[in-house]
Design a protein around this motif. Structure first.
Motif, mmCIF file in Angstrom:
data_model
loop_
_atom_site.group_PDB
_atom_site.id
_atom_site.type_symbol
_atom_site.label_atom_id
_atom_site.label_comp_id
_atom_site.label_asym_id
_atom_site.label_seq_id
_atom_site.Cartn_x
_atom_site.Cartn_y
_atom_site.Cartn_z
ATOM 1 N N SER A 1 11.981 -3.663 -9.503
ATOM 2 C CA SER A 1 10.848 -4.570 -9.352
ATOM 3 C C SER A 1 10.368 -5.017 -10.729
ATOM 4 O O SER A 1 10.044 -4.202 -11.579
ATOM 5 C CB SER A 1 9.731 -3.864 -8.604
ATOM 6 N N LYS A 2 10.351 -6.357 -10.935
ATOM 7 C CA LYS A 2 10.092 -6.862 -12.281
ATOM 8 C C LYS A 2 8.656 -7.340 -12.472
ATOM 9 O O LYS A 2 8.159 -7.423 -13.573
ATOM 10 C CB LYS A 2 11.049 -8.029 -12.578
ATOM 11 N N TYR A 3 8.011 -7.753 -11.426
ATOM 12 C CA TYR A 3 6.665 -8.319 -11.564
ATOM 13 C C TYR A 3 5.868 -7.955 -10.295
ATOM 14 O O TYR A 3 6.447 -7.439 -9.325
ATOM 15 C CB TYR A 3 6.711 -9.841 -11.765
ATOM 16 N N SER B 1 0.819 -1.214 0.000
ATOM 17 C CA SER B 1 0.000 0.000 0.000
ATOM 18 C C SER B 1 0.853 1.265 0.000
ATOM 19 O O SER B 1 0.369 2.327 -0.348
ATOM 20 C CB SER B 1 -0.994 0.009 1.161
ATOM 21 N N LEU B 2 2.102 1.151 0.385
ATOM 22 C CA LEU B 2 2.972 2.324 0.300
ATOM 23 C C LEU B 2 3.402 2.593 -1.143
ATOM 24 O O LEU B 2 3.570 3.724 -1.571
ATOM 25 C CB LEU B 2 4.245 2.090 1.115
ATOM 26 N N GLY B 3 3.568 1.523 -1.889
ATOM 27 C CA GLY B 3 4.159 1.668 -3.213
ATOM 28 C C GLY B 3 5.675 1.729 -3.073
ATOM 29 O O GLY B 3 6.204 2.273 -2.103
ATOM 30 N N LEU B 4 6.355 1.175 -4.047
ATOM 31 C CA LEU B 4 7.813 1.090 -3.944
ATOM 32 C C LEU B 4 8.463 2.462 -3.967
ATOM 33 O O LEU B 4 9.500 2.684 -3.359
ATOM 34 C CB LEU B 4 8.370 0.222 -5.068
ATOM 35 N N TYR C 1 11.093 -7.346 -2.299
ATOM 36 C CA TYR C 1 12.193 -7.421 -1.335
ATOM 37 C C TYR C 1 13.480 -7.949 -1.947
ATOM 38 O O TYR C 1 13.462 -8.802 -2.825
ATOM 39 C CB TYR C 1 11.853 -8.376 -0.175
ATOM 40 N N THR C 2 14.579 -7.478 -1.433
ATOM 41 C CA THR C 2 15.872 -8.118 -1.661
ATOM 42 C C THR C 2 16.325 -8.675 -0.319
ATOM 43 O O THR C 2 16.281 -7.971 0.692
ATOM 44 C CB THR C 2 16.925 -7.083 -2.094
ATOM 45 N N LEU C 3 16.745 -9.931 -0.328
ATOM 46 C CA LEU C 3 17.184 -10.549 0.920
ATOM 47 C C LEU C 3 18.549 -9.987 1.296
ATOM 48 O O LEU C 3 19.481 -9.969 0.502
ATOM 49 C CB LEU C 3 17.285 -12.069 0.730
ATOM 50 N N LYS C 4 18.664 -9.491 2.520
ATOM 51 C CA LYS C 4 19.937 -8.918 2.968
ATOM 52 C C LYS C 4 20.684 -9.877 3.880
ATOM 53 O O LYS C 4 21.909 -9.934 3.862
ATOM 54 C CB LYS C 4 19.688 -7.609 3.714
ATOM 55 N N ALA C 5 19.955 -10.569 4.706
ATOM 56 C CA ALA C 5 20.612 -11.493 5.629
ATOM 57 C C ALA C 5 19.610 -12.517 6.127
ATOM 58 O O ALA C 5 18.411 -12.266 6.144
ATOM 59 C CB ALA C 5 21.195 -10.725 6.815
ATOM 60 N N THR C 6 20.097 -13.651 6.521
ATOM 61 C CA THR C 6 19.253 -14.667 7.131
ATOM 62 C C THR C 6 19.686 -14.827 8.578
ATOM 63 O O THR C 6 20.881 -14.980 8.857
ATOM 64 C CB THR C 6 19.398 -16.012 6.399
ATOM 65 N N ILE C 7 18.739 -14.740 9.476
ATOM 66 C CA ILE C 7 19.077 -14.917 10.887
ATOM 67 C C ILE C 7 18.753 -16.361 11.224
ATOM 68 O O ILE C 7 17.594 -16.768 11.149
ATOM 69 C CB ILE C 7 18.256 -13.962 11.765
#
Ligand SMILES: Nc1ncnc2c1ncn2[C@@H]1O[C@H](COP(=O)(O)OP(=O)(O)OP(=O)(O)O)[C@@H](O)[C@H]1O
Ligand SMILES: Nc1ncnc2c1ncn2[C@@H]1O[C@H](COP(=O)(O)OP(=O)(O)OP(=O)(O)O)[C@@H](O)[C@H]1O
Ligand SMILES: [Mg+2]
Ligand SMILES: [Mg+2]
Lengths: 387, 304, 293, 234, 331
Positions: A354-356, A245-248, A361-367
């Protein structure tokens, strides 16, 4: 168990169907529960069960929520309640489930008390909680140089909890909190608070609020050129639906923590595709995924136990067998009722990246799972202390 | 005729029920009046013992009322002799209603003092003024619209029962007042309307109802603002008659534009013009005053 | 530099300006509500929903028809006003002779319906709408976004024009008189029903206009109106019901007060309006600019 | 006889469930002053309201200058040139005296100018800036009459215009009505003050229980005194 | 149970209607007594709590003509106090409720004294403003638990005798409380005091001119109404074992207005019916998901457009039309 008479299981999805939290849970959660049921019925274990899904709207009122919960347990023969966003309602339902010895699998609420002070042998908290969010976002940003913080906090218990938990993480990682401002709920205009945040010169502005408040603060931060001015926004409780709802254009660059994102692997994407087809193209949030996984795991436990009337026994079984499903992967449920899985730190994409649809999101890290949640050693849950 | 008068004046329903009408006029002092009520628990606001020693029941002196830069009443000295009918006349906008409002304390005077029975009431609240026995009617008719005609009168009677704060008591306790209320309605010719809602009454009847309600309080002093306006002839006659009868025991101050009524009823007339007293005296005198004729009466008024 | 209560005067200027901007929204919203309440005696609870419709109108015009903000600024209020007039003709009209509680109940019901339909269609978390005037000016003491500057100026103009039309033309007295005795005013030869319809439409149009103005700054969501309505209502009451000037001045004034509260006691910033309302009503029963009848 | 300006025929009227007018019939000719007399509650005011279109539930026929007005909205009726001075005066609290006076729009040419009105009622000029309902009862009555004289309406419905007025003003109003008459106005008057009525009117209709029961020309009053007495208690 | 209070509360004036009413009251009480065997008792208790709340509110709106837009402060405030007294202070249920009622009455006295001098919409707004301040207090105060509320209020035996952990037992306790509250309201309306209230509602200056100190009557009515709203709120806190911010929020004040209007303001039973409808709607529409708001809205629009006097009001009007103006002046 006699295979001739299948065990009747009744699942109740209790959430906000029409209000503030309807998009992150709402009808989508009902769909997710039903999907889990049909997936489970397709397995061999499913033959022994006869499952029905009902749902209701708690309208974000604790009394409405408990009234429905009681009636479901007392009259309608519901065995398990799922989802329940809104901490106030969740805590109330938590009590009822214990009193009636049924099962409560929460996916939508943030209150870490559900597996802390208020934990019961009947409750499982699935997707996320304030501690996990604070830990994910707070740690990553502070470690990446965002070491001075200013909080814009919703003046409500969950806002305070988010702020408190995040501040602890920030301090623990060598950061510093420069100040905070407590904002009444449903405030439309954040410019004044943003200006205060701006003049604090903190590197990071932590948004310890939710829903419309978060959206408004991010939108107005863009207007006032906060991010361009070099400060970073950290959303402490943001769902995919909020970003949508914010829009990119407005949300780009925002850092946030989630338990699940639809575009991370093929299983998730398949789930999302089906979800979107059934829900006007909307993509599932982590809460929806949590409801799916929770339902599935519950059904496994019931099937394994061959009984569903004794809630505490079912939950004990749920804790006993490891969790494993295509959305959340392998995991476990701890003694305090906390389901353990990895959390992910994301950054919101620029519009050009954003393609589709819903490619956000882009993943930055996995906890990793063992760091994502409050360690049992710090738990205030009486169940833990006993064991 | 006299019989009817006495019925009006007798305020004790209990004696009516006993069928033992007192043949002599009701004693004048309010104290005795209260005695007539078996349930009279509500203490009357203390009145000086010297009640009847003062020849004037109301004494207003230096009464002035200013509204935002406009003086409606200017330095009026008004004294009303006990047990008389005193009329206040004057052109429209002269300040008659304002005087009424000041005396009954519905308005605060800008300057001046008001004494009732020798007691200073300049700072008294309007409801308390009514309790002291001075009751008014309104120029624009004032009834309790969605109460029945009977209930309208009963509300006035009810206060003296002293049970008006009793939210635990039954309404039926008020039925004891019905007879008395019906008597009053009879007097103003409204008994056949007793069960109607007050809003449904034609204008003239509403005025009559208002008078009945006012009388129900059995006030010592009555202020009537244009009691006959909007009434048909018969009603005017009936009302004038009624005023005359009740005034035997009471003091009446009235504003009235119907000169025949004024001429007929009043003992003393005060003429106001532009907020000031023009003259004062009996009708015969006042009506000959050329200033009054010019400002108020006009030439050759027939007596309507 | 000296400091006032721990805030640099520069920052205080900034906060005051922000309050003024915020007040602009209050002013225009409460103006519409005051027009409708003051003149038609209807407590228009649909006002919030109509504000929301204005914002959504702008969004729809952009996304379905491709009409940008500036076009929406004209078209959306007209469209919403038209819907409002239909509501007035078909439903509200039949309630004028009743206690205004009934108008309240009806408009409340309508607000629920409208909000429900929008939630059903667009979800509850809102939709994006881009800022038509990005960028801003650095005033030294604060960064003033261009769009906010536009909002203040634009709403001031709208408020003053409305005030002039209602208070300084015959229309105003027709409307006020019609509030008291519509039948009598009609008996003087004025087509009261049509006048009322147009007035309601106008008030609703103002709400929608505020909605369009809000779209780029606030969240465009079905709940945006219901959160605001009660505050706006308080503004109207403080100003004095039916007083056009009161609504305008109080709108801006309360924006300022609220802005200051956000600095000194932010927790109370949404309660301060009610504190002021209580004080004002206890001291000045008919509101700051109202007249007792 | 000339064509009637207003012709009321078999007029019925209701307030909600209660039937108040039971077939009123009468006519008013151009330039006439006609009164409706009758006891309280006879239906005089209701008749006026019916003519003005303010009584919703009305049936029968009211023809004004050849136009059937039953079924017309009040504003349309007003535009034909009919104006009402209501019994309860209808002064607007939210307007000041001047605004009250200027409120009714001019519907026909030939009305009085504001100056003329102030000449007739100097008091209104003096109090022009005060709130309408703060006027004294009598002043309000003057205002209610004054404001319809401005509109140019040629047919005036005056419902008890002398109520609450000082005798000198009553006289004054009598003169005004006679002046209006010479200027070609037509007046339908409801009066309780029979004496006053007899000084201005050409004819009197007696109303009882919602219908006209008698008509007496003003010059025949003396002969009909007994009948009037019976009807009105004169 | 307290069936005896109902016939006694009937007015003696209308003898024929009186018999009808006694029969009606007896039937109604009988229905209420067996209701939990058919309908889920927790739901019924909720209806009863809101019905009492609406009746208390209607005492002010329907019979004094004062629209309070802040009644949630008494309802929810008493709920907090009662919950706190029982949970934290460890008081018994009945004492907890009493604390709640006393608190509501006191709050009513204070706010009433401030608000009572204002009329109409201004009165509504003063009460709203005071209620918003109270809401703020509840939000900030520690003991209320913020938006999580006060949870897990124990259900202690009433008078140490009646075990109310069983819903069915609690139901009868709540029914008794409701009947007592309703009886007080009914009696108040049909008392000499109620008669004065009606007169004040109709024409305040006239009532003053008859010597009534109007503000005192209004204040007493206000305090009564607040105390009874508090009774309802305290009872609700016991039933649901929680007190939360929803009960002090302005939306709750709005809800009770709606209940009253839907049922019919100024009628004795209207608020009860209205509360029943709205609570039922909340409970049973819960299954309609996203359509809840739309359906609720449609019902309100329908009520205003078609059943203007509220359901009970319309029904009464219908009955009255059937037998017009029975009985003339006889008494
Ligand atoms: N509240 C008020 N504010 C301003 N002016 C007022 C107020 N009340 C009365 N007045 C003015 O004071 C003057 C006197 O009014 P008042 O009502 O006393 O006249 P009155 O003598 O009763 O006249 P009438 O015979 O027409 O009733 C009038 O000019 C009126 O306009
Ligand atoms: N609003 C109303 N609702 C119901 N009945 C009404 C209403 N207004 C008037 N009536 C009734 O209609 C009848 C005629 O009333 P109307 O006012 O026309 O009488 P009137 O002849 O003008 O009397 P008055 O001389 O007292 O002004 C009366 O019986 C009255 O009770
Ligand atoms: Mg007067
Ligand atoms: Mg009349």
């Amino acid at each position: 168990q006699s295979p001739s008479a299948p065990l009747a299981v009744k699942i109740g999805v209790l959430n906000d169907q029409s209000g503030l939290y309807a998009d992150l849970g709402g009808p989508g959660s009902v769909w997710a529960a039903k999907k889990a049921v049909s997936d489970f019925m397709a397995t061999p274990a499913g033959k022994n069960l006869k499952v029905e899904v009902v749902f209701a709207d708690h309208q974000n009122k604790a009394d409405v929520g408990t009234a429905i919960a009681r009636q479901w347990f007392d009259v309608d023969g519901v065995d398990v309640i799922l989802d329940v966003p809104n901490s106030g309602v969740a805590l109330a339902v938590n009590q009822v489930a214990k009193e009636k010895n049924k099962v409560f699998i929460n996916s939508g609420a943030a209150a870490s008390d559900l597996t802390g002070k208020a934990c019961t042998p009947n409750t499982v908290h699935w997707t996320y909680d304030t501690w996990a969010l604070a830990n994910g976002t707070g740690k990553a940003i502070t470690k990446n140089g965002g070491d001075t913080w200013f909080f814009i906090t919703a003046d409500y218990a969950f806002g305070h909890a988010l702020e408190r938990d995040t501040a602890a993480v920030v301090n623990a990682n060598g950061g510093k909190v420069l100040g905070q401002v407590r904002v009444p709920l449903n405030n439309a205009d954040f410019s004044s608070f943003l200006l205060q945040a701006q003049s604090s010169k903190a590197k990071v502005i932590g948004l310890a609020n939710a829903g419309g408040d978060t959206i408004n603060s991010i939108k107005q931060a863009a207007e006032y050129g906060i991010v361009e001015g070099g400060q970073k926004l950290a959303g402490l409780l943001i769902f995919l639906s909020d970003v949508n709802s914010l829009g990119l254009k407005t949300a780009q660059g925002l850092t946030l923590t989630e338990a699940w994102y639809w575009d991370m692997n093929d299983d998730n994407r398949a789930f999302a595709k089906e979800f979107a087809a059934a829900n006007r193209g909307v993509h599932p949030t982590m809460v929806h995924a949590g409801v799916y996984s929770g339902t599935l795991h519950y059904l496994k436990a019931v099937a394994a136990l061959g009984a569903d009337k004794d809630g505490a026994a079912v939950v004990a079984k749920m804790k006993e067998i490891p969790t494993d499903d295509k959305l959340f992967g392998k995991g476990e449920i701890r003694a305090d009722g906390r389901q353990i899985h990895p959390m992910y730190l994301f950054e919101v994409k620029k519009p050009s990246e954003s393609k589709y649809p819903y490619d956000y999101y882009t993943l930055k890290a996995t906890i990793p799972a063992n760091e994502a949640f409050r360690p049992l050693s710090e738990s205030e849950c009486p169940l833990v202390k006993k064991s | 005729m006299t019989k009817a008068v006495l019925t009006v004046l007798r305020s004790a329903p209990i004696s009516a029920a006993k069928g033992a009408p007192e043949e002599n006029a009701r004693p004048r002092s309010r104290q005795c009046n209260v005695d007539g009520w078996p349930n009279a628990r509500e203490a009357p606001v203390a009145i000086a013992d010297t009640v009847s020693d003062v020849p004037y029941i109301v004494e207003a002196s230096g009464l002035t009322k200013e509204f935002k830069g406009f003086t409606a009443v200017k330095n009026v000295n008004l004294r009303i002799r006990r047990n008389t009918i005193h009329a206040l006349i004057g052109p429209n906008g002269a300040g008659k209603t304002t005087c009424f409002n000041l005396i009954t304390k519905f308005l605060e005077p800008t300057r001046g003092t008001i004494r009732l029975n020798g007691r200073d009431i300049t700072r008294t609240k309007p409801a308390d003024v009514a309790r002291l026995g001075m009751v008014r009617s309104f120029q624009i008719s004032a009834t309790f619209g969605h109460l029945t005609v009977l209930e309208n009168v009963r509300v006035a009677l009810q206060r003296k029962l002293g049970t008006s704060f009793h939210f635990w008591a039954s309404e039926t306790s008020l039925d004891a007042l019905n007879d008395r209320a019906m008597e009053l309605l009879e007097e103003v010719g409204l008994s056949s309307y007793a069960r109607h809602l007050a809003v449904e009454l034609p204008y003239g009847r509403k005025r009559a109802l208002e008078i009945a309600t006012t009388l129900a309080l059995d006030p010592e002093m009555l202020l009537l603002d244009e009691p006959t306006s909007g009434m048909g002839r018969e009603d005017i006659a009936r009302t004038a008659d009624l005023i005359k009868r009740v005034s035997a025991q009471r003091t009446v101050l009235m504003v009235e534009h119907n000169l025949s009524v004024v001429a007929d009823l009043s003992d003393t007339i005060t003429v106001l013009a532009r907020g000031e007293i023009l003259t004062e005296g009996p009708y015969s005198e006042v009506s000959k005053n050329p200033q009054v004729v010019e400002a108020y009466m006009g030439t050759g008024h027939g007596h309507g | 530099m000296f400091e006032l209560l721990g805030i640099a005067p520069q920052a205080l200027f900034g906060q005051l300006l922000l309050g003024l901007i915020n007040g602009a929204f209050y002013a225009i919203l409460s103006l519409g509500l005051a027009v409708i309440f003051g003149l038609l005696n209807v407590i228009n609870f649909t006002h919030g929903a109509q504000y929301m419709m204005g914002a959504f109108g702008a969004w729809m015009l952009l996304n379905y028809v491709g009409i940008p903000f500036w076009g929406a600024l004209v078209l959306a209020p007209i469209a919403v006003a038209a819907i409002g007039m239909v509501i007035e003709r078909t439903l509200l009209r039949r309630l004028y002779h009743l206690d205004h509680l009934y108008g309240l109940l009806l408009t409340f019901g309508l607000a629920l319906i409208i909000e429900g339909l929008f939630r059903r269609q667009y979800g509850s978390s809102g939709l994006p709408y881009n800022n038509p005037l990005p960028g801003g000016t650095n005033l030294g003491f604060m960064f003033l976004p261009n769009y906010r500057a536009f909002v203040v100026v634009f709403s001031l103009v709208i408020c003053l024009v409305t005030w002039f039309v209602i208070e300084r033309t015959k229309l105003g007295s027709y409307l006020r008189a019609a509030t008291e005795r519509p039948d009598l005013v009609q008996a003087f030869g004025i087509d009261v029903p049509r006048m009322i319809t147009l007035t309601y439409g106008f008030g609703v149009g103002l709400a929608a206009l505020a909605g369009v103005l809000a779209a780029p700054a606030y969240q465009v969501s079905p709940t945006m109106g219901s959160n605001l309505i009660i505050v706006v209502f308080a503004v109207v009451v403080i100003g004095g019901m039916g007083s056009i000037m009161g609504a305008i001045v109080t709108g801006f004034g309360l924006g300022l007060v609220e802005g200051l509260t956000k600095v000194f006691y932010p927790e109370a910033s949404s309660t301060v309006i009610f504190v002021i309302m209580a004080i004002v009503l206890l001291v000045k029963p008919a509101g700051l600019f109202g007249t007792v009848k | 006889m000339a064509e009637a300006l207003l012709k009321v025929d078999d007029l019925h009227g209701h307030y909600g469930e209660s039937h108040v007018l039971h077939g009123m019939s009468f006519e008013v000719h151009p330039g006439e002053v006609v009164t409706l007399l009758g006891r309280n509650g006879a239906g005089k005011t209701t008749t006026m309201r019916a003519i003005m279109g303010l009584l919703r539930k009305r049936a029968g026929s009211i023809v004004y200058e050849g136009t059937e007005t039953v079924g017309l909205q009040p504003n349309k009726i007003a535009r034909l040139g009919i104006a009402l001075c209501p019994e309860e005066r209808g002064i607007f609290a939210s307007l000041n005296v001047r605004e009250n006076l200027l409120l009714p729009p001019v519907v026909k040419p030939g009305g009085l100018s504001v100056d003329e009105i102030h000449e007739l009622f100097p008091r209104l000029h003096e109090r022009r800036n005060s709130q309408g309902t703060k006027l004294s009862g009598g002043e309000q009555q003057m205002l209610a009459i004054a404001r319809i004289l401005r509109t140019g309406a040629k047919f005036l419905l005056l419902d008890e215009p002398t109520e609450g007025l000082a005798p000198v003003i009553v006289q004054h109003i009598g003169e005004i009505i006679r002046t209006l008459k010479t200027r070609g106005f037509t007046v339908l008057l409801v009066e309780q003050n029979f004496h006053f009525a007899s000084t201005v009117a050409d004819r009197h209709y007696v109303v009882e229980h919602g219908r006209v029961v008698d008509m007496v020309p003003n010059d025949k009053i003396a002969e009909n005194a007994a009948r009037l007495e019976a009807f009105l208690g004169v | 149970m307290s069936t005896s209070s109902a016939p006694a509360a009937l007015p003696g004036t209308a003898a024929r209607g009186g018999v009808g009413r006694v029969v009606f009251a007896l039937v109604a009480i009988a229905v209420l007594l067996v209701a939990p065997l058919v309908v889920y008792p927790v739901f019924l208790m909720k209806v009863l709590c809101f019905a009492l709340f609406a009746c208390a509110f209607n005492l002010l709106l329907g019979y004094v003509g004062l629209l309070s837009f802040g009644h949630a402060m008494f309802f929810g405030g008493a709920g907090y106090i009662c919950a706190h007294a029982v949970k934290v202070w460890g008081l018994s249920t009945e004492l907890g409720i009493l604390c709640g009622v006393l608190f509501a009455a006191l709050l009513g006295l204070i706010t009433g004294a401030l608000a009572i001098r204002r009329l109409g919409i201004y009165f509504a707004m003063v009460t709203l403003a005071l209620a918003q301040m109270f809401f703020f207090f509840c939000l900030q105060a520690k003991f209320t638990g913020g938006e999580d509320g006060l949870q897990g209020v124990p259900r202690r035996a009433v008078f140490g005798l009646i075990d109310i952990t069983k819903d069915i037992n609690l139901y009868y306790v709540v029914l008794a409380i409701f009947l007592i509250g309703f009886g007080i309201i009914y009696r108040t309306i049909h008392s000499p005091f109620g008669q004065v209230l009606k007169a004040i509602r109709e024409n305040e200056p006239r009532a003053i001119s008859l010597g009534y100190r109007v503000s005192q009557y209004k204040l007493l009515a206000f305090v009564l109404s607040a105390a009874l709203a508090g009774l309802a709120g305290s009872t609700k806190a016991i039933v649901f074992q929680l007190a939360s911010l929803t009960d002090v929020a302005w939306q709750m004040s709005g809800e009770v207005v709606l209940m009253t209007l839907v049922g019919g303001m100024g009628t004795v039973l209207g608020p009860v019916v209205g509360a029943g409808i709205i609570v039922t709607m909340q409970n049973y529409l819960a299954g309609f998901g996203e359509w809840v708001l739309v359906i609720q809205g449609l019902i309100f629009v329908l009520v205003v457009s078609v059943f203007r006097r509220g359901l009970v009001g319309e029904l009464l009007a219908l009955v009255n039309r059937q037998k017009p103006a029975a009985g003339g002046g006889g008494h």
